[in-house]
Design a protein around this motif. Structure first.
Motif, mmCIF file in Angstrom:
data_model
loop_
_atom_site.group_PDB
_atom_site.id
_atom_site.type_symbol
_atom_site.label_atom_id
_atom_site.label_comp_id
_atom_site.label_asym_id
_atom_site.label_seq_id
_atom_site.Cartn_x
_atom_site.Cartn_y
_atom_site.Cartn_z
ATOM 1 N N TYR A 225 0.820 -1.218 0.000
ATOM 2 C CA TYR A 225 0.000 0.000 0.000
ATOM 3 C C TYR A 225 0.849 1.261 0.000
ATOM 4 O O TYR A 225 0.934 1.986 0.989
ATOM 5 N N THR A 226 1.446 1.538 -1.137
ATOM 6 C CA THR A 226 2.341 2.695 -1.290
ATOM 7 C C THR A 226 1.749 3.761 -2.222
ATOM 8 O O THR A 226 2.478 4.567 -2.790
ATOM 9 N N GLY A 227 0.438 3.755 -2.368
ATOM 10 C CA GLY A 227 -0.208 4.788 -3.177
ATOM 11 C C GLY A 227 0.065 4.690 -4.659
ATOM 12 O O GLY A 227 -0.023 5.698 -5.380
ATOM 13 N N ASP A 228 0.351 3.495 -5.167
ATOM 14 C CA ASP A 228 0.735 3.343 -6.571
ATOM 15 C C ASP A 228 -0.347 3.840 -7.529
ATOM 16 O O ASP A 228 -0.075 4.603 -8.463
ATOM 17 N N GLY A 229 -1.575 3.393 -7.330
ATOM 18 C CA GLY A 229 -2.639 3.771 -8.253
ATOM 19 C C GLY A 229 -2.947 5.253 -8.210
ATOM 20 O O GLY A 229 -3.196 5.874 -9.253
ATOM 21 N N HIS A 230 -2.945 5.825 -6.994
ATOM 22 C CA HIS A 230 -3.177 7.264 -6.876
ATOM 23 C C HIS A 230 -2.135 8.048 -7.693
ATOM 24 O O HIS A 230 -2.474 8.973 -8.439
ATOM 25 N N ALA A 231 -0.870 7.665 -7.527
ATOM 26 C CA ALA A 231 0.203 8.380 -8.224
ATOM 27 C C ALA A 231 0.154 8.126 -9.729
ATOM 28 O O ALA A 231 0.359 9.056 -10.529
ATOM 29 N N LEU A 232 -0.100 6.889 -10.142
ATOM 30 C CA LEU A 232 -0.200 6.588 -11.574
ATOM 31 C C LEU A 232 -1.286 7.426 -12.229
ATOM 32 O O LEU A 232 -1.115 7.940 -13.341
ATOM 33 N N ALA A 233 -2.422 7.558 -11.547
ATOM 34 C CA ALA A 233 -3.514 8.357 -12.099
ATOM 35 C C ALA A 233 -3.123 9.830 -12.198
ATOM 36 O O ALA A 233 -3.371 10.481 -13.216
ATOM 37 N N LEU A 234 -2.511 10.362 -11.128
ATOM 38 C CA LEU A 234 -2.057 11.755 -11.159
ATOM 39 C C LEU A 234 -1.113 12.003 -12.335
ATOM 40 O O LEU A 234 -1.266 12.962 -13.088
ATOM 41 N N LEU A 235 -0.126 11.124 -12.470
ATOM 42 C CA LEU A 235 0.878 11.284 -13.517
ATOM 43 C C LEU A 235 0.287 11.133 -14.912
ATOM 44 O O LEU A 235 0.844 11.644 -15.896
ATOM 45 N N ALA A 236 -0.857 10.451 -15.009
ATOM 46 C CA ALA A 236 -1.516 10.267 -16.299
ATOM 47 C C ALA A 236 -2.485 11.395 -16.625
ATOM 48 O O ALA A 236 -3.070 11.417 -17.711
ATOM 49 N N GLY A 237 -2.669 12.329 -15.678
ATOM 50 C CA GLY A 237 -3.554 13.461 -15.942
ATOM 51 C C GLY A 237 -4.888 13.410 -15.242
ATOM 52 O O GLY A 237 -5.719 14.306 -15.424
ATOM 53 N N ALA A 238 -5.126 12.385 -14.411
ATOM 54 C CA ALA A 238 -6.364 12.317 -13.637
ATOM 55 C C ALA A 238 -6.232 13.158 -12.374
ATOM 56 O O ALA A 238 -5.157 13.684 -12.057
ATOM 57 N N ARG A 239 -7.317 13.265 -11.625
ATOM 58 C CA ARG A 239 -7.324 14.058 -10.407
ATOM 59 C C ARG A 239 -7.695 13.191 -9.207
ATOM 60 O O ARG A 239 -8.371 12.168 -9.353
ATOM 61 N N LEU A 240 -7.246 13.618 -8.024
ATOM 62 C CA LEU A 240 -7.566 12.939 -6.775
ATOM 63 C C LEU A 240 -8.548 13.785 -5.982
ATOM 64 O O LEU A 240 -8.414 15.004 -5.902
ATOM 65 N N LEU A 241 -9.490 13.107 -5.364
ATOM 66 C CA LEU A 241 -10.601 13.772 -4.692
ATOM 67 C C LEU A 241 -10.508 13.600 -3.179
ATOM 68 O O LEU A 241 -10.348 12.477 -2.675
ATOM 69 N N ASN A 242 -10.549 14.707 -2.423
ATOM 70 C CA ASN A 242 -10.695 14.691 -0.964
ATOM 71 C C ASN A 242 -9.671 13.793 -0.262
ATOM 72 O O ASN A 242 -10.017 12.962 0.580
ATOM 73 N N MET A 243 -8.402 13.998 -0.583
ATOM 74 C CA MET A 243 -7.345 13.167 -0.022
ATOM 75 C C MET A 243 -7.054 13.459 1.450
ATOM 76 O O MET A 243 -6.285 12.740 2.089
ATOM 77 N N GLU A 244 -7.659 14.497 2.004
ATOM 78 C CA GLU A 244 -7.439 14.799 3.415
ATOM 79 C C GLU A 244 -8.092 13.788 4.344
ATOM 80 O O GLU A 244 -7.748 13.707 5.531
ATOM 81 N N PHE A 245 -9.023 13.007 3.824
ATOM 82 C CA PHE A 245 -9.782 12.096 4.680
ATOM 83 C C PHE A 245 -9.086 10.733 4.773
ATOM 84 O O PHE A 245 -9.237 9.876 3.903
ATOM 85 N N VAL A 246 -8.330 10.573 5.835
ATOM 86 C CA VAL A 246 -7.602 9.332 6.111
ATOM 87 C C VAL A 246 -8.191 8.719 7.377
ATOM 88 O O VAL A 246 -8.289 9.386 8.412
ATOM 89 N N GLN A 247 -8.595 7.475 7.284
ATOM 90 C CA GLN A 247 -9.222 6.821 8.438
ATOM 91 C C GLN A 247 -8.181 6.148 9.321
ATOM 92 O O GLN A 247 -7.367 5.353 8.851
ATOM 93 N N PHE A 248 -8.225 6.500 10.593
ATOM 94 C CA PHE A 248 -7.425 5.821 11.593
ATOM 95 C C PHE A 248 -8.343 4.846 12.320
ATOM 96 O O PHE A 248 -9.228 5.251 13.067
#
Length: 628
Positions: A225-248
């Motif tokens: 779980y190293t954020g691979d898909g999130h980063a791949l999408a960003l680098l491909a031109g997609a956007r990430l939504l509401n990344m501040e919400f991290v569940q503990f």
């Protein structure tokens, strides 16, 4: 240098957990040739660590349950920041996905009259989680694997080749999504064992890579779980939504240090476990928020009676949504009422007899016995919050799971954003990945089948991706392990469960320095199974995603769900209408506000207007912006 072309497929699924396998099955059943890229060994995805169950309103234990109640619970848990359409589809389709698993061979626990058993879980009004002891994720993956094998056998009978229609690539890692113009053309990556580069041409790619937990020091997440898909999408031109919400997650192991953060399933509380501080006091009654008053018991006697009466409506406060319980535990420890190792006590031994604990919670019994020398049938566990899940993720269309800005790119499961709003209810993860994994596979297959001309892989992109991957071997800086430890400590200390503006600004300054240092990371040896090299490549993803989390958390000036600001402690109705969207502007991460889509009127009508007034402005409730 370019990759060695492995093959051409119609759909490539990156990730072999529940969402990825369900997407692959759906795409193959719709006639497309499918490749599944598995970062670890097939069957070892993080989904196997999901223990509690699959949330689906089948009504097997309480007949009052239905999709509308599940929808309401999901929206309440997410503090109404959820994309309402995703929550609606999820609630409506989850039961069918569970019955589908059963038809494929899943062996669920049963009620006395033979139906699929359902257990209590935090934030759910009724017993709703279909389960297999506390090993539900393992059974889910086993079942989906068997379905993959069945499809491969069907292909073999037709073609004489098991992998003619659906192939699994084990221990492969994707580093770049290849494009032709704005649309997807394939993927590039490397084989973890040999270091050999590969590329696959495909017009449709489904990202199902899970979460980001390895950016934090204390986490329940596995190494993938190293954020691979999130980063791949960003680098491909997609956007990430509401990344501040991290569940503990409120309950991870806290002792011994070698196992700190390992998950203690919510099933313990669902089956009657209670939380007590070091003074022996059952403290959760003190932390029921005003918005949940009337839904949760106010006395121990009332709470205890709920476990014996499945028709009762006032749940024990231990079954509040996870964000509420995590904050309560954090507050007790901070007030000096924690255990010797910085947690609280979780005790199930006073409610269930030993034989039931061993039968209903076998993994927890063995986990504590082997790792902490604690017999949970006789004594309490020590637990505390651990980074568990990210509610934010890739921006997708709620019906098709498609990324709006990158034709041919889809996402499902934890890597996709929107479904859970600001906080995920336990059990909604497994049903989420089944519902939207299927939808991603369906629409990826339809997209690929509908093309009149396939995109062409650009060899210049492959050459650039290979050079990027090889850069650490020519680096003159530090080893990646030290930098990873600094990243984890930074996120844990400065962007953790309780957040402050000054600390997050400090975190962003540190992250900028870490990204600069990452440019010169140095690894020794060769490309054949080289963990240091793998980590150096993973750090690009972790640093990008961590910056998104920190920037969005700094901008959102309120406390909601998995985002708690000590300097902005209240929930603000105006912020409910605001999504924060991260994108790449060159190498820099930018964050912009985006108005959320108004909730459809018939869905708002499922709630009491007094409750809605706590989340919606009078103008919204009057219908001035399209809401009822």
């Amino acid at each position: 240098m370019k990759g060695d072309r492995v093959d051409e497929y119609d759909v490539v699924v990156v990730g072999a957990g529940g969402a990825g396998l369900r997407a692959a099955i759906e795409a193959r059943e719709r006639g497309q040739r499918v490749a599944v890229i598995c970062k670890s060994l097939f069957g070892k995805a993080h989904t196997v660590m999901a223990e509690g169950g699959i949330a689906a309103s089948m009504g097997n234990v309480n007949s009052g349950d239905n999709w509308q109640v599940h929808f309401r619970d999901t929206m309440r848990g997410g503090k109404f920041l959820n994309h309402w359409r995703m929550a609606e589809l999820h609630a409506k389709e989850a039961p069918e996905r569970v019955w589908e698993l059963e038809s494929w061979g899943a062996l669920f626990d049963r009620t006395a009259d033979g139906r699929i058993s359902q257990r209590n879980f935090g934030g759910h009004q009724y017993p709703r989680l279909a389960h297999v002891g506390d090993r539900t994720g393992l059974e889910l993956i086993r079942t989906l694997q068997q379905r993959v094998v069945a499809l491969q056998q069907e292909d073999f009978r037709r073609t004489g080749d098991y992998e003619s229609g659906l192939k699994i690539f084990q221990e492969y890692t994707v580093t770049r999504i290849l494009k032709e113009g704005e649309r997807v053309a394939g993927i590039f990556g490397y084989v973890r064992e040999s270091g050999q580069f590969f590329s696959i041409a495909a017009p449709a790619v489904v990202l199902a890579t899970g979460g980001i937990g390895k950016s934090f020091k204390v986490t329940s997440n596995s190494w993938e779980y190293t954020g691979d898909g999130h980063a791949l999408a960003l680098l491909a031109g997609a956007r990430l939504l509401n990344m501040e919400f991290v569940q503990f997650h409120p309950t991870g192991m806290v002792w011994p240090p070698s196992v700190k953060g390992i998950l203690v399933t919510e099933s313990v509380r669902g089956d009657g476990g209670v939380l007590r501080n070091s003074e022996g006091r059952r403290f959760m009654f003190d932390y029921v928020p005003e918005v949940f008053r009337g839904q949760y018991a106010e006395t121990e006697a009332e709470a205890d009676g709920w476990y014996t009466d499945p028709e009762a409506n006032r749940r024990p406060p231990e079954l509040l949504p996870r964000d509420e319980v995590a904050r309560a535990i954090n507050a007790e420890v901070k007030a000096g009422r924690g255990t010797a190792h910085g947690g609280v006590h979780l005790d199930v031994s006073t409610r269930l007899p030993a034989e039931q604990i061993v039968r209903r919670l076998p993994s927890m019994y063995h986990q504590f016995k082997e790792l902490a020398d604690v017999d949970i049938t006789r004594e309490p566990m020590e637990v505390g919050p651990t980074c568990h899940y990210v509610m934010g993720g890739i921006e997708v269309d709620p019906d098709t799971a498609a990324c709006p800005l990158v034709p041919g790119l889809f996402a499902a499961g934890e890597v996709a954003g929107g479904m859970h709003g600001s906080n995920r209810l336990g059990g909604n993860s497994l049903s989420d990945l089944l519902v939207f994994g299927r939808r991603a596979g369906q629409y990826a297959a339809e997209y690929a089948a509908g093309l009149t001309a396939r995109p062409v892989v650009d060899q210049a992109q492959e050459t650039a991706a290979a050079a990027e991957a090889l850069a650490p071997f020519a680096g003159t800086g530090e080893h990646p392990y030290a930098l990873h430890q600094e990243l984890q400590q930074t996120m844990n200390d400065l962007v953790g469960i309780i957040r402050r503006a000054g600390e997050m600004k400090q975190a962003l300054d540190r992250l900028a320095v870490l990204r600069s240092r990452a440019d010169t990371l140095a690894v020794a040896g060769h490309r054949q199974f080289n963990p240091g090299w793998h980590l150096a490549l993973d750090l690009r993803n972790m640093l990008l995603v961590s910056e998104c989390v920190a920037r969005a958390a700094l901008l959102r000036r309120e406390s909601r769900g998995g985002h708690t600001r000590e300097d902005w402690p209240a929930m603000d109705r105006d912020w409910r209408r605001t999504n924060l969207v991260c994108a790449l502007d060159g190498p820099a991460v930018s964050v912009q506000r985006q108005a959320g889509e108004p909730v459809r009127a018939d869905l708002l009508a499922l709630f009491d207007r007094t409750e809605l007034a706590k989340y919606f402005t009078p103008e919204e409730l009057a219908g001035d912006d399209g809401a009822a």
